[in-house]
Design a protein around this motif. Structure first.
Motif, PDB file in Angstrom:
ATOM      1  N   ASN A 297       6.184  24.027  10.951  1.00 39.13           N
ATOM      2  CA  ASN A 297       7.209  25.074  10.909  1.00 39.13           C
ATOM      3  C   ASN A 297       7.399  25.655   9.512  1.00 39.13           C
ATOM      4  O   ASN A 297       7.605  26.856   9.360  1.00 39.13           O
ATOM      5  CB  ASN A 297       8.542  24.515  11.423  1.00 39.13           C
ATOM      6  CG  ASN A 297       9.615  25.587  11.497  1.00 39.13           C
ATOM      7  OD1 ASN A 297       9.420  26.639  12.106  1.00 39.13           O
ATOM      8  ND2 ASN A 297      10.739  25.350  10.843  1.00 39.13           N
ATOM      9  N   LEU A 298       7.324  24.804   8.479  1.00 37.04           N
ATOM     10  CA  LEU A 298       7.486  25.293   7.101  1.00 37.04           C
ATOM     11  C   LEU A 298       6.372  26.259   6.742  1.00 37.04           C
ATOM     12  O   LEU A 298       6.625  27.336   6.187  1.00 37.04           O
ATOM     13  CB  LEU A 298       7.510  24.110   6.131  1.00 37.04           C
ATOM     14  CG  LEU A 298       7.603  24.459   4.633  1.00 37.04           C
ATOM     15  CD1 LEU A 298       8.873  25.264   4.351  1.00 37.04           C
ATOM     16  CD2 LEU A 298       7.549  23.201   3.774  1.00 37.04           C
ATOM     17  N   LEU A 299       5.130  25.889   7.045  1.00 33.47           N
ATOM     18  CA  LEU A 299       3.986  26.766   6.749  1.00 33.47           C
ATOM     19  C   LEU A 299       4.083  28.058   7.535  1.00 33.47           C
ATOM     20  O   LEU A 299       3.818  29.149   7.006  1.00 33.47           O
ATOM     21  CB  LEU A 299       2.681  26.034   7.092  1.00 33.47           C
ATOM     22  CG  LEU A 299       1.383  26.833   6.880  1.00 33.47           C
ATOM     23  CD1 LEU A 299       1.252  27.284   5.435  1.00 33.47           C
ATOM     24  CD2 LEU A 299       0.173  25.991   7.295  1.00 33.47           C
ATOM     25  N   LEU A 300       4.488  27.965   8.800  1.00 30.23           N
ATOM     26  CA  LEU A 300       4.630  29.151   9.637  1.00 30.23           C
ATOM     27  C   LEU A 300       5.706  30.088   9.089  1.00 30.23           C
ATOM     28  O   LEU A 300       5.521  31.312   9.048  1.00 30.23           O
ATOM     29  CB  LEU A 300       4.980  28.735  11.067  1.00 30.23           C
ATOM     30  CG  LEU A 300       4.944  29.834  12.138  1.00 30.23           C
ATOM     31  CD1 LEU A 300       3.532  30.365  12.319  1.00 30.23           C
ATOM     32  CD2 LEU A 300       5.491  29.314  13.454  1.00 30.23           C
ATOM     33  N   THR A 301       6.800  29.517   8.641  1.00 26.34           N
ATOM     34  CA  THR A 301       7.892  30.317   8.078  1.00 26.34           C
ATOM     35  C   THR A 301       7.456  31.028   6.804  1.00 26.34           C
ATOM     36  O   THR A 301       7.765  32.202   6.597  1.00 26.34           O
ATOM     37  CB  THR A 301       9.115  29.420   7.784  1.00 26.34           C
ATOM     38  OG1 THR A 301       9.501  28.732   8.974  1.00 26.34           O
ATOM     39  CG2 THR A 301      10.288  30.262   7.294  1.00 26.34           C
ATOM     40  N   VAL A 302       6.716  30.322   5.956  1.00 27.30           N
ATOM     41  CA  VAL A 302       6.198  30.919   4.714  1.00 27.30           C
ATOM     42  C   VAL A 302       5.235  32.060   5.039  1.00 27.30           C
ATOM     43  O   VAL A 302       5.283  33.132   4.416  1.00 27.30           O
ATOM     44  CB  VAL A 302       5.509  29.854   3.842  1.00 27.30           C
ATOM     45  CG1 VAL A 302       4.788  30.513   2.664  1.00 27.30           C
ATOM     46  CG2 VAL A 302       6.521  28.841   3.330  1.00 27.30           C
ATOM     47  N   LEU A 303       4.365  31.847   6.024  1.00 29.18           N
ATOM     48  CA  LEU A 303       3.429  32.892   6.443  1.00 29.18           C
ATOM     49  C   LEU A 303       4.173  34.137   6.930  1.00 29.18           C
ATOM     50  O   LEU A 303       3.789  35.267   6.624  1.00 29.18           O
ATOM     51  CB  LEU A 303       2.522  32.377   7.558  1.00 29.18           C
ATOM     52  CG  LEU A 303       1.325  31.517   7.158  1.00 29.18           C
ATOM     53  CD1 LEU A 303       0.628  30.971   8.403  1.00 29.18           C
ATOM     54  CD2 LEU A 303       0.338  32.317   6.311  1.00 29.18           C
ATOM     55  N   MET A 304       5.248  33.922   7.663  1.00 25.29           N
ATOM     56  CA  MET A 304       6.015  35.046   8.199  1.00 25.29           C
ATOM     57  C   MET A 304       6.728  35.806   7.092  1.00 25.29           C
ATOM     58  O   MET A 304       6.721  37.044   7.065  1.00 25.29           O
ATOM     59  CB  MET A 304       7.016  34.534   9.235  1.00 25.29           C
ATOM     60  CG  MET A 304       6.368  33.964  10.487  1.00 25.29           C
ATOM     61  SD  MET A 304       7.529  33.245  11.646  1.00 25.29           S
ATOM     62  CE  MET A 304       8.212  34.713  12.402  1.00 25.29           C
ATOM     63  N   ILE A 305       7.341  35.092   6.154  1.00 22.03           N
ATOM     64  CA  ILE A 305       8.113  35.747   5.097  1.00 22.03           C
ATOM     65  C   ILE A 305       7.194  36.471   4.108  1.00 22.03           C
ATOM     66  O   ILE A 305       7.356  37.672   3.842  1.00 22.03           O
ATOM     67  CB  ILE A 305       9.006  34.724   4.358  1.00 22.03           C
ATOM     68  CG1 ILE A 305      10.078  34.179   5.298  1.00 22.03           C
ATOM     69  CG2 ILE A 305       9.653  35.377   3.132  1.00 22.03           C
ATOM     70  CD1 ILE A 305      10.915  33.053   4.705  1.00 22.03           C
ATOM     71  N   VAL A 306       6.217  35.734   3.561  1.00 19.71           N
ATOM     72  CA  VAL A 306       5.328  36.307   2.543  1.00 19.71           C
ATOM     73  C   VAL A 306       4.447  37.397   3.152  1.00 19.71           C
ATOM     74  O   VAL A 306       4.283  38.484   2.581  1.00 19.71           O
ATOM     75  CB  VAL A 306       4.458  35.207   1.907  1.00 19.71           C
ATOM     76  CG1 VAL A 306       3.452  35.820   0.923  1.00 19.71           C
ATOM     77  CG2 VAL A 306       5.337  34.181   1.190  1.00 19.71           C
TER      78      VAL A 306
END
Length: 286
Positions: free
Chosen positions: A246-255
């Motif tokens: 979830n952390l990696l997915l969230t970073v991918l979505m934001i950046v």
């Protein structure tokens, strides 16, 4: 000696009374409504509504309030120059839309992922997600017409602002109680969403006053947001099947969404956009 001027008093009161009347109606519309809601739905459900509303409106409080502090004196300065006033309205609407539209649309996709990052938060607050989505779109529409309220006040159309506030206050009390009966506490956010469509009326009045270009104001941010939304949809419903962290997915979505958004903005506006940003930063530093 003490002198009283009826003409001066009349001129001041004709502006001051409606202007202060807006503040009083805002009290009735917002603070009195909170007291009513606490009595009707209870404080536990009110806390859920408050949580959703607070985070849905975070971006507009941060950006819109600061822009409006600049908008009022700018409009007032150029109120007798229609050309400069038109350009000022377009620029202020553009820069507000530039930041608020992608932040709100992005938060609609990402907020549930952010809740999952904090232990226990998703289980506790997932019930607020539906309200968050409706409050988010409501906040988006409100943020778009807020600079136009400042425009009316700055050019002396304060009575029009008072009429708008009366309409909004009436709509609040007209929609919220019956929608609470239909949908429970979720009806509050639905009511706010419906009421926010009053932005159409505000835009019609503003366009009749200053014939600004909607394309110049919102064209680039809207097109860029569409491109960003496509990216977020792909990540949310396709990439998420392969990336389970979830952390990696969230970073991918934001950046990723921020990169897509500003790349499209740059393609549309070109070098002029970067030069304007640099000038704004340099002016702020001085």
């Amino acid at each position: 000696k003490l002198i009283f001027s009826k003409s001066s008093a009349r001129a001041l009161l004709s502006y001051g009374v409606p202007f202060q009347g807006n503040s009083f109606l805002a009290l009735v519309k917002d603070d009195m409504m909170i007291i009513y809601l606490g009595a009707v739905i209870g404080f536990e459900k009110l806390s859920i509504v408050t949580f959703a509303k607070k985070y849905a409106e975070f971006s507009i409080r941060l950006i819109m309030d600061n822009i409006n502090r600049v908008a009022f004196p700018v409009y007032s300065q150029f109120q007798n120059n229609k050309v400069l006033l038109k350009k000022s309205v377009e620029k202020i609407l553009f820069y507000e839309a530039l930041f608020i539209i992608p932040i709100i649309i992005g938060s609609v996709f990402i907020f549930d992922n952010l809740l999952r990052l904090m232990p226990g938060y998703y289980v506790k607050w997932q019930v607020a997600l539906i309200s968050f989505y409706f409050f988010s779109f409501s906040a988006l529409f409100v943020s778009l017409y807020s600079p136009l309220i400042s425009l009316f006040n700055a050019i002396g159309k304060v009575k029009l602002t008072l009429i708008i506030m009366i309409i909004l206050t009436g709509l609040n009390w007209l929609f919220i109680p019956p929608l609470i009966k239909l949908f429970g506490f979720q009806g509050i956010s639905i009511a706010f969403f419906i009421i926010s469509f009053s932005f159409i009326f505000v835009f019609i009045k503003a366009k009749a006053t200053v014939d600004f270009s909607l394309k110049n104001a919102f064209g680039a941010p809207v097109i860029s947001t569409i491109a960003m939304t496509v990216y977020l949809l792909l990540v949310k419903f396709w990439v998420s099947k392969a990336v389970t962290n979830n952390l990696l997915l969230t970073v991918l979505m934001i950046v990723g969404s921020a990169s897509v958004y500003f790349l499209v903005i740059y393609r549309i506006k070109g070098r002029i956009f970067l030069d304007e940003i640099k000038d704004l930063i340099n002016t702020q530093r001085k």
